[in-house]
Design a protein around this motif. Structure first.
Motif, PDB file in Angstrom:
ATOM      1  N   ASP A 281      -3.452  50.446  37.363  1.00 35.11           N
ATOM      2  CA  ASP A 281      -2.582  49.333  37.759  1.00 35.11           C
ATOM      3  C   ASP A 281      -2.566  48.235  36.697  1.00 35.11           C
ATOM      4  N   ALA A 282      -3.745  47.974  36.122  1.00 40.22           N
ATOM      5  CA  ALA A 282      -3.855  46.936  35.095  1.00 40.22           C
ATOM      6  C   ALA A 282      -3.029  47.283  33.865  1.00 40.22           C
ATOM      7  N   ARG A 283      -3.026  48.570  33.463  1.00 34.17           N
ATOM      8  CA  ARG A 283      -2.243  48.980  32.292  1.00 34.17           C
ATOM      9  C   ARG A 283      -0.744  48.882  32.570  1.00 34.17           C
ATOM     10  N   PHE A 284      -0.326  49.279  33.785  1.00 32.81           N
ATOM     11  CA  PHE A 284       1.085  49.150  34.131  1.00 32.81           C
ATOM     12  C   PHE A 284       1.527  47.694  34.114  1.00 32.81           C
ATOM     13  N   LYS A 285       0.704  46.835  34.690  1.00 33.75           N
ATOM     14  CA  LYS A 285       1.044  45.408  34.748  1.00 33.75           C
ATOM     15  C   LYS A 285       1.056  44.780  33.355  1.00 33.75           C
ATOM     16  N   ALA A 286       0.170  45.256  32.490  1.00 26.63           N
ATOM     17  CA  ALA A 286       0.085  44.691  31.136  1.00 26.63           C
ATOM     18  C   ALA A 286       1.354  44.941  30.340  1.00 26.63           C
ATOM     19  N   HIS A 287       2.006  46.065  30.607  1.00 24.51           N
ATOM     20  CA  HIS A 287       3.186  46.429  29.817  1.00 24.51           C
ATOM     21  C   HIS A 287       4.488  46.341  30.603  1.00 24.51           C
ATOM     22  N   ALA A 288       4.391  45.896  31.851  1.00 23.72           N
ATOM     23  CA  ALA A 288       5.579  45.860  32.716  1.00 23.72           C
ATOM     24  C   ALA A 288       6.634  44.880  32.222  1.00 23.72           C
ATOM     25  N   ALA A 289       6.199  43.723  31.734  1.00 20.90           N
ATOM     26  CA  ALA A 289       7.157  42.674  31.347  1.00 20.90           C
ATOM     27  C   ALA A 289       8.132  43.155  30.279  1.00 20.90           C
ATOM     28  N   SER A 290       7.597  43.711  29.183  1.00 22.53           N
ATOM     29  CA  SER A 290       8.471  44.153  28.096  1.00 22.53           C
ATOM     30  C   SER A 290       9.297  45.371  28.506  1.00 22.53           C
ATOM     31  N   ALA A 291       8.704  46.270  29.296  1.00 19.20           N
ATOM     32  CA  ALA A 291       9.418  47.479  29.703  1.00 19.20           C
ATOM     33  C   ALA A 291      10.576  47.151  30.653  1.00 19.20           C
ATOM     34  N   LEU A 292      10.304  46.340  31.648  1.00 15.30           N
ATOM     35  CA  LEU A 292      11.319  46.052  32.665  1.00 15.30           C
ATOM     36  C   LEU A 292      12.414  45.118  32.164  1.00 15.30           C
ATOM     37  N   SER A 293      12.062  44.186  31.285  1.00 16.88           N
ATOM     38  CA  SER A 293      13.083  43.233  30.815  1.00 16.88           C
ATOM     39  C   SER A 293      14.194  43.954  30.072  1.00 16.88           C
ATOM     40  N   ILE A 294      13.831  44.922  29.245  1.00 18.73           N
ATOM     41  CA  ILE A 294      14.844  45.662  28.486  1.00 18.73           C
ATOM     42  C   ILE A 294      15.586  46.646  29.388  1.00 18.73           C
ATOM     43  N   ALA A 295      14.849  47.315  30.293  1.00 16.70           N
ATOM     44  CA  ALA A 295      15.470  48.300  31.177  1.00 16.70           C
ATOM     45  C   ALA A 295      16.488  47.650  32.109  1.00 16.70           C
ATOM     46  N   THR A 296      16.139  46.506  32.671  1.00 19.10           N
ATOM     47  CA  THR A 296      17.075  45.825  33.576  1.00 19.10           C
ATOM     48  C   THR A 296      18.288  45.280  32.822  1.00 19.10           C
ATOM     49  N   THR A 297      18.069  44.823  31.590  1.00 18.14           N
ATOM     50  CA  THR A 297      19.191  44.367  30.770  1.00 18.14           C
ATOM     51  C   THR A 297      20.139  45.530  30.486  1.00 18.14           C
ATOM     52  N   MET A 298      19.563  46.703  30.283  1.00 17.63           N
ATOM     53  CA  MET A 298      20.375  47.884  30.010  1.00 17.63           C
ATOM     54  C   MET A 298      21.226  48.267  31.224  1.00 17.63           C
ATOM     55  N   LEU A 299      20.643  48.172  32.410  1.00 20.27           N
ATOM     56  CA  LEU A 299      21.391  48.461  33.628  1.00 20.27           C
ATOM     57  C   LEU A 299      22.518  47.440  33.815  1.00 20.27           C
ATOM     58  N   ALA A 300      22.221  46.182  33.496  1.00 23.66           N
ATOM     59  CA  ALA A 300      23.243  45.140  33.580  1.00 23.66           C
ATOM     60  C   ALA A 300      24.370  45.410  32.589  1.00 23.66           C
ATOM     61  N   ALA A 301      24.001  45.889  31.393  1.00 28.32           N
ATOM     62  CA  ALA A 301      25.009  46.223  30.389  1.00 28.32           C
ATOM     63  C   ALA A 301      25.884  47.373  30.879  1.00 28.32           C
ATOM     64  N   GLY A 302      25.288  48.292  31.608  1.00 31.64           N
ATOM     65  CA  GLY A 302      26.061  49.386  32.192  1.00 31.64           C
ATOM     66  C   GLY A 302      27.122  48.853  33.144  1.00 31.64           C
ATOM     67  N   ALA A 303      26.756  47.815  33.898  1.00 29.81           N
ATOM     68  CA  ALA A 303      27.715  47.189  34.807  1.00 29.81           C
ATOM     69  C   ALA A 303      28.879  46.590  34.020  1.00 29.81           C
TER      70      ALA A 303
END
Length: 437
Positions: A281-303
């Motif tokens: 859980d600690a490793r996922f949380k440590a890298h979640a910010a950078s991973a999710l920020s780009i992924a969600t931006t990509m989904l928004a770009a798809g819209a």
């Protein structure tokens, strides 16, 4: 014409907001196209369908981003690159040319995770003391890091490639497979540049009067080092190395979807290196910010792409532009924008460049018989190479801060070399047949 005017206004507003950095790219890429579609006379149900269709084209790449960034973040945590970096630095010794070449190699390896910050933090702190001791200018260190980063960022989990794939509606790994020959040329050119820089620095007297490389470690730095050491898994270096090689081979062979490879790889890496639930859980949380920020931006770009295509805005805008472009130049529009991709990429943010400018140029090129893929590949090269001389990239300021160099001096020194690299890679794309004239 009315639809084209709305489209141009929408792109202008999106680019302006992204450049100013006053709003989240996610908010901009969803809200502004929705408002534009409403002004164009489309209803909520139609806009909803456009967005759904657009998001479908980006889902795979978003998942790829989440798990690839997490995977390479874990590999950094376990210290996969530490021993390799240490051995390379030791092997370079007091040879100026060897030091510059090792710098390029370390930066190339460090950017396997696609993270600009990680590449800077792995390469520059490890090499800067040696540069000071050998009297090699810090501008060289920044240049070589920037070149390696720009070349390696063509990887499918690199932001520009994934964004371009989103615009094209294709899998990022499929796009990367086409770009591999150009990337190989880029790696060779970067290593050649390292040799040239080493020769230039040696002629300037580097290495003749080696100074002290003693450093003072603060309490905060010592505490951070202690926490980092606790995450390392030196006994599992062989396993993590083989796992990473296996993942890269699977991507090249295209055995299964790229995001599936990283989903499996991330799970295996966590099970072996951090078997407890708390550690995982600690490793996922440590890298979640950078991973999710780009992924969600990509989904928004798809819209956004879905709205632009569903409303036929792109086609209307392209028709207007075509009326202003001389017929003789139309078929070479991808070449023109490929040449100027680096200076454009410096001044235009990544999202604005790929989601605002590229779709429009692609549409115009299509009208003249230039395929969308050809246009995208020419535009992606220079933008990648411009990565670490752009004032819009946070890693640029991190890098110049680590070596105490002003941005204007860094750009003045690096621009001509990086511009040359982008042109060589572009030319290689044409000569190798990867990009068609």
């Amino acid at each position: 014409m009315y639809l084209a005017i709305i489209g141009f206004a929408m792109v202008a507003v999106i680019v302006a907001l992204l450049l100013k950095g006053k709003m989240s790219p996610i908010v901009v890429l969803i809200t502004i196209p929705t408002i534009a579609a409403l002004l164009a006379g489309f209803g909520i149900s139609d806009i909803g369908k456009f967005i759904v269709d657009g998001v479908k084209t980006t889902q795979n790449n978003a998942v790829l981003f989440i798990f690839s960034i997490t995977y390479f973040g874990i590999m950094t945590d376990v210290g996969l690159f530490d021993i390799l970096v240490g051995k390379l630095v030791k092997k370079a010794g007091n040879n100026v040319i060897a030091i510059t070449v090792v710098t390029a190699v370390i930066a190339i390896m460090a950017h396997l995770d696609g993270s600009t910050a990680c590449t800077v933090l792995i390469t520059i702190p490890s090499m800067y003391p040696i540069y000071k001791r050998m009297n090699i200018r810090p501008y060289v260190l920044l240049l070589l890091t920037a070149s390696a980063m720009g070349v390696m960022n063509l990887l499918p989990w690199g932001g520009p490639t994934a964004r371009a794939a989103t615009v094209l509606g294709m899998d990022a790994n499929d796009l990367w497979l086409k770009l591999i020959p150009i990337q190989i040329v880029g790696v060779v050119v970067t290593l050649t540049l390292a040799v040239i820089m080493g020769i230039i620095e040696k002629k300037r007297g580097a290495g003749l009067n080696a100074g002290s490389s003693d450093t003072v470690e603060t309490a905060a730095a010592a505490e951070a080092d202690k926490k980092a050491e606790e995450l390392k898994r030196p006994k599992l270096l062989w396993f993590n190395g083989l796992l990473t090689i296996g993942i890269i081979v699977s991507l090249v062979l295209n055995v299964v979807s790229s995001y599936v490879v990283f989903m499996m790889g991330t799970c295996i890496a966590l099970i072996v290196n951090y078997p407890s639930l708390k550690a995982q859980d600690a490793r996922f949380k440590a890298h979640a910010a950078s991973a999710l920020s780009i992924a969600t931006t990509m989904l928004a770009a798809g819209a956004m792409v879905g709205v632009m295509e569903g409303t036929d805005m792109l086609s209307a805008m392209a028709n207007v532009l075509i009326s202003f472009i001389p017929e003789a130049l139309g078929q070479y529009i991808h070449v023109i924008f490929g040449i100027f991709a680096l200076p454009m990429g410096m001044m235009i943010g990544t999202d604005a460049y790929f989601y605002g400018i590229m779709p429009l140029i692609i549409e115009v090129g299509t009208k003249y018989g230039v395929t969308a893929l050809n246009t995208a590949m020419t535009m992606i090269i220079g933008k990648n190479v411009a990565l670490m001389i752009s004032p819009l990239v946070p890693a640029t300021f991190l890098a110049i801060g680590l070596v105490d160099v002003e941005l204007k001096d860094h750009i003045r020194f690096s621009f001509k070399w990086l511009f040359g690299i982008s042109l060589v890679m572009l030319l290689a794309g044409f000569l190798l047949g990867v990009i068609q004239l």
